[in-house]
Design a protein around this motif. Structure first.
Motif, short mmCIF file in Angstrom:
data_model
loop_
_atom_site.label_atom_id
_atom_site.label_comp_id
_atom_site.label_asym_id
_atom_site.label_seq_id
_atom_site.Cartn_x
_atom_site.Cartn_y
_atom_site.Cartn_z
N ILE A 402 17.62 -129.99 -38.15
CA ILE A 402 17.73 -129.34 -36.85
C ILE A 402 17.53 -130.35 -35.72
CG2 ILE A 402 16.60 -127.69 -35.31
CD1 ILE A 402 16.10 -125.91 -37.73
N LEU A 403 16.52 -131.20 -35.86
CA LEU A 403 16.25 -132.18 -34.80
C LEU A 403 17.31 -133.28 -34.77
CD1 LEU A 403 12.37 -132.48 -35.18
CD2 LEU A 403 13.62 -131.50 -33.26
N ARG A 404 17.78 -133.71 -35.92
CA ARG A 404 18.88 -134.69 -35.95
C ARG A 404 20.10 -134.13 -35.23
NH1 ARG A 404 19.06 -138.86 -40.28
NH2 ARG A 404 17.08 -138.88 -41.40
N THR A 405 20.41 -132.85 -35.50
CA THR A 405 21.57 -132.23 -34.87
C THR A 405 21.40 -132.16 -33.36
OG1 THR A 405 21.91 -130.88 -36.86
CG2 THR A 405 23.01 -130.16 -34.85
N THR A 406 20.21 -131.78 -32.91
CA THR A 406 19.94 -131.66 -31.48
C THR A 406 20.20 -132.97 -30.76
OG1 THR A 406 18.25 -129.98 -31.93
CG2 THR A 406 18.20 -131.06 -29.78
N PHE A 407 19.63 -134.04 -31.26
CA PHE A 407 19.76 -135.32 -30.55
C PHE A 407 21.13 -135.96 -30.76
CE2 PHE A 407 15.13 -134.86 -30.66
CZ PHE A 407 14.83 -135.15 -29.34
N LYS A 408 21.78 -135.61 -31.86
CA LYS A 408 23.17 -136.08 -32.05
C LYS A 408 24.08 -135.45 -31.00
CE LYS A 408 26.28 -137.96 -35.09
NZ LYS A 408 26.26 -139.32 -35.64
N ILE A 409 23.88 -134.17 -30.70
CA ILE A 409 24.68 -133.51 -29.67
C ILE A 409 24.41 -134.14 -28.30
CG2 ILE A 409 25.04 -131.32 -28.44
CD1 ILE A 409 24.38 -129.88 -31.06
N LEU A 410 23.12 -134.38 -27.99
CA LEU A 410 22.77 -134.98 -26.72
C LEU A 410 23.38 -136.37 -26.57
CD1 LEU A 410 18.99 -134.03 -26.32
CD2 LEU A 410 20.93 -133.11 -25.06
N PRO A 416 30.32 -143.33 -25.59
CA PRO A 416 31.76 -143.48 -25.35
C PRO A 416 32.61 -143.09 -26.55
CG PRO A 416 30.73 -145.61 -25.75
CD PRO A 416 29.61 -144.62 -25.68
N LYS A 417 31.94 -142.84 -27.69
CA LYS A 417 32.67 -142.47 -28.91
C LYS A 417 32.10 -141.17 -29.49
CE LYS A 417 31.68 -146.51 -30.63
NZ LYS A 417 31.57 -147.69 -31.55
N PRO A 418 32.24 -140.06 -28.77
CA PRO A 418 31.72 -138.79 -29.30
C PRO A 418 32.54 -138.30 -30.48
CG PRO A 418 32.97 -138.39 -27.31
CD PRO A 418 32.89 -139.89 -27.46
N LEU A 419 31.89 -137.54 -31.34
CA LEU A 419 32.57 -137.01 -32.52
C LEU A 419 33.44 -135.83 -32.14
CD1 LEU A 419 29.74 -137.02 -35.21
CD2 LEU A 419 31.79 -138.44 -35.19
N PRO A 420 34.64 -135.73 -32.70
CA PRO A 420 35.46 -134.53 -32.46
C PRO A 420 34.82 -133.31 -33.11
CG PRO A 420 36.49 -135.96 -34.10
CD PRO A 420 35.33 -136.72 -33.54
N ARG A 421 35.15 -132.14 -32.60
CA ARG A 421 34.49 -130.92 -33.06
C ARG A 421 34.81 -130.60 -34.51
NH1 ARG A 421 34.70 -124.83 -30.43
NH2 ARG A 421 32.51 -124.32 -30.79
N TRP A 422 36.00 -130.98 -34.98
CA TRP A 422 36.35 -130.66 -36.36
C TRP A 422 35.46 -131.40 -37.35
CZ3 TRP A 422 37.70 -134.49 -39.71
CH2 TRP A 422 38.20 -135.68 -39.19
#
Length: 715
Positions: A402-410, A416-422
């Motif tokens: 849960i915490l990894r996901t939270t900070f990955k989104i932030l 400059p290289k965000p992950l695509p939603r898929w």
């Protein structure tokens, strides 16, 4: 008089038309019945999986901050996190907040604690101020937050970092306000139970409502193996929970017993809550109904967990607040959630496509749900169920994920290289993807090649062979093995690697002058860095030790790479190993080379193949303490890679069996007894050193991800 009648008729007509428009709006039918408006409505229903209405409210713009004007990028070249300590706050922390901070400090990007006037060198900073629960009816909640005035000053003065706050509960009886009782300022609020009206979209994050004390610190994934391959569950849809007799949330839960037919749709409610206060709000008839509901609710055959496991759909109505603990419980059980909470912002909805795993309906139209659920096809049910379990395992299975996901989104908002939603919504999930490693999802990762890469299978991948030479190995035979590997023809390069462990972090020496015979000779201190010596074009690495026989070696290598081309994300090999529970009392496991019936690992150093990205994951996925200990155990490389690949893929390795062209006739073959006298017994298959490696990595992952298989692929 005629004029008065005329005006009365006009007013009545206007009132009637207004009521019709309001009714149609509630049913989500547009005012115009044009084809374009119908197409627009159908598109929204298809995208959000809302069978009844689209949201009545549009997310409002943030009042104080946006990602552009409030987020600092100065210290955000990489994802880093620190905790700012205040002495007084440390004395006023609940048990759940202490456990929460412990989970934060175990994250791989946590770099340390800050005291007094030290500089902030991290991208994100968390104060050690407990604001998880701000419901004043909770006995552990303080009316005044200690040190928050000091934290507010820090946020105004120290502008080189981004401040984060986590809140699970705000407000209290009777209105349960969503607004927190502290000034977040330019801080980022991770909040549960929030609706679109009070959500700073694109800045704050909708956090899952979770019991920090009961939720796992480390992930323990669930599977669908207990489920039938069909959709024939005992119940179509179920609910078991409180029925509020008055106040917020009571309207929705009052409707659930109405649609219960005690056959395929079951709704069990109890009026018991808040001691005996609920009895004051009921008349005699309502009290009799409640008593009947309570008796049915407590029948032993209607166990809560059993209902979840035997239902296709599970109702997730709002509680007193917009969220419910039930959402994660339902997903964990492989039941498809039916969310009944208008305008709620679902957890991590910025990246998770909830319409693929849940039915999101209007609270006011619960009575229409049975017919809608019955019309959902079996293929869609299976897809939604599988997606629900995948999303739970990937992002909600523990406080760590849960915490990894939270900070990955932030961090994706700044990167400059965000992950695509898929990527977030497909196997294996975003937490196993490092954009600093590569953004070429077609070639540099083993997970999505089958539907992203249009090249033929034999041209998608490039293979390099690493022949491992330990200190006691014969130099001449090592050279023979390496030269024989060159005859496989489909290899990118062959390396002869001398491993000399010396305890240092990284040491690689490449002899550029020794390539005249086609071999590349390398000296290194750890197999954990083998991926660093191969070329960028290499996708998979085949590892061979010097004790391997040269007989049919080229043919075995070709067979190995052919199978890997079809299963690029799996670990594949010939030398099979097994693990088993050696002591149920101490929960200890052991490793054995006895694989008569099944296996769970392959010997990575004895002719096995896997994608090189797993080496990078093994080095970077864990915190610095675990990474250092991992490097100090070079003899554990094979066990660690097996567990890491199983941890990512949640699949067993693929065992191979090579059958030579000419074999002795069956009548001439001697089949020995299982354990002949004076030969190997069960204890001789034991691998104690590997068993120690398995036990240590189990403490790092929180569980053993290895899975058994009895299948063998033959040439």
């Amino acid at each position: 008089m005629k004029t008065l009648v005329r005006y009365s008729v006009i007013c009545c007509a206007f009132l009637f038309i207004s009521l019709v428009i309001l009714f149609l709006r509630l049913l989500n039918y547009p005012g115009k019945s044009t084809s374009s408006s119908n197409e627009h409505r159908n598109g929204i229903d298809q995208e959000y999986n809302r069978p009844f209405i689209k949201p009545l409210f549009v997310p409002i713009l943030p009042e104080n901050c946006t990602s552009l004007d409030c987020l600092s990028v100065k210290n955000c070249q990489t994802l880093t996190l620190s905790v700012k300590n205040f002495e007084r706050s440390a004395k006023f922390q609940s048990m759940q907040f202490k456990r929460f901070v412990q989970a934060v400090k175990n994250l791989p990007f946590f770099i340390g604690e800050i005291s007094k006037n030290e500089d902030f060198n991290s991208c994100f900073t968390l104060f050690n101020i407990d604001v998880l629960d701000r419901d004043i009816l909770n006995p552990t909640t303080l009316p005044v937050i200690p040190d928050f005035s000091s934290a507010a000053k820090f946020m105004k003065v120290k502008l080189d970092t981004n401040y984060v706050f986590f809140n699970l509960f705000s407000g209290t009886y009777p209105d349960y306000s969503e607004k927190v009782d502290f000034d977040v300022g330019r801080g980022i609020l991770m909040k549960s139970s929030v609706t679109h009206q009070n959500f700073r979209a694109g800045y704050d994050i909708a956090f899952p409502l979770v019991n920090v004390l009961k939720h796992e610190l480390l992930p323990k994934p669930v599977t669908l193996l207990r489920r039938s391959s069909t959709t024939q569950d005992r119940y179509l849809a179920t609910f078991k929970g409180k029925r509020y007799v008055q106040g917020i949330g009571s309207e929705t839960r009052d409707l659930l017993p109405v649609i219960s037919n005690q056959k395929d749709i079951l709704s069990l409610v109890t009026c018991e809550h808040n001691r005996d206060e609920w009895k004051k709000h009921l008349n005699s008839i309502e009290m009799q109904q409640c008593e009947a509901n309570i008796r049915e609710y407590h029948r032993p055959q209607f166990d809560y967990d059993s209902l979840l496991l035997n239902s296709t759909f599970c109702f997730v109505p709002r509680g007193r607040r917009a969220d419910s603990f039930r959402l994660l419980e339902v997903m964990r059980s492989g039941c498809i959630p039916v969310v009944l909470s208008n305008n709620v912002v679902l957890p991590f909805s910025e990246v998770i496509q909830w319409e693929k795993l849940a039915v999101i309906a209007d609270e006011r139209l619960v009575t229409l749900l049975p017919s809608y659920l019955r019309n959902i096809g079996s293929e869609r049910v299976l897809a939604m169920r599988a997606q629900a379990v995948f999303i739970y395992n990937a992002y909600f299975s523990s406080m760590d994920t849960i915490l990894r996901t939270t900070f990955k989104i932030l961090f994706d908002r700044i990167s400059p290289k965000p992950l695509p939603r898929w990527v977030w919504n497909s196997y294996p999930g975003a937490l196993f993807v490092d954009t600093n490693y590569s953004t070429d999802f077609k070639h540099d990762y083993p997970f999505w090649s089958h539907y992203l890469n249009e090249d033929p299978v034999d041209k998608r991948w490039r293979y390099s062979v690493v022949v491992v030479k330990n200190q006691d190995d014969d130099d001449g035979h090592c050279e023979d093995v390496a030269r024989e590997a060159l005859n496989a023809n489909n290899l990118n390069a062959v390396f002869l690697v001398s491993v000399e462990p010396d305890g240092s972090k990284l040491h690689i020496e490449i002899d550029d002058k020794s390539t005249t015979d086609g071999l590349r000779r390398v000296t290194m201190n750890s197999l954990y860095d083998v991926d660093l010596i191969v070329s960028k074009e290499t996708s998979h690495i085949v590892t061979i030790n010097c004790t391997t026989s040269t007989d049919n070696l080229a043919q075995k290598l070709r067979f190995l790479t052919a199978v890997s081309g079809e299963y690029p994300d799996r670990l594949i090999g010939y030398d099979l190993v097994n693990h088993f529970l050696s002591s149920a009392w101490t929960n200890e496991y052991a490793v054995s080379s006895d694989v008569e019936d099944y296996y769970s690992m392959v010997n990575v150093t004895n002719m096995a193949i896997h994608h090189k990205y797993y080496y990078h994951l093994l080095r970077t996925h864990f915190n610095s303490s675990n990474s250092e200990q991992l490097r100090s155990k070079p003899h554990c490389a094979s066990v660690f890679l097996n567990m890491m690949i199983a941890y990512v893929t949640q699949n067993p390795p693929i065992g191979l069996k090579f059958i030579e062209d000419e074999q002795a006739p069956v009548d001439d073959q001697v089949v020995p007894d299982q354990y002949p006298a004076d030969e190997k017994g069960p204890e001789d298959f034991s691998m104690p050193r590997e068993s120690e490696c398995l036990q240590w990595f189990k403490t790092v992952l929180g569980y053993i991800p290895l899975r058994h298989s009895s299948s063998l692929v033959r040439n």
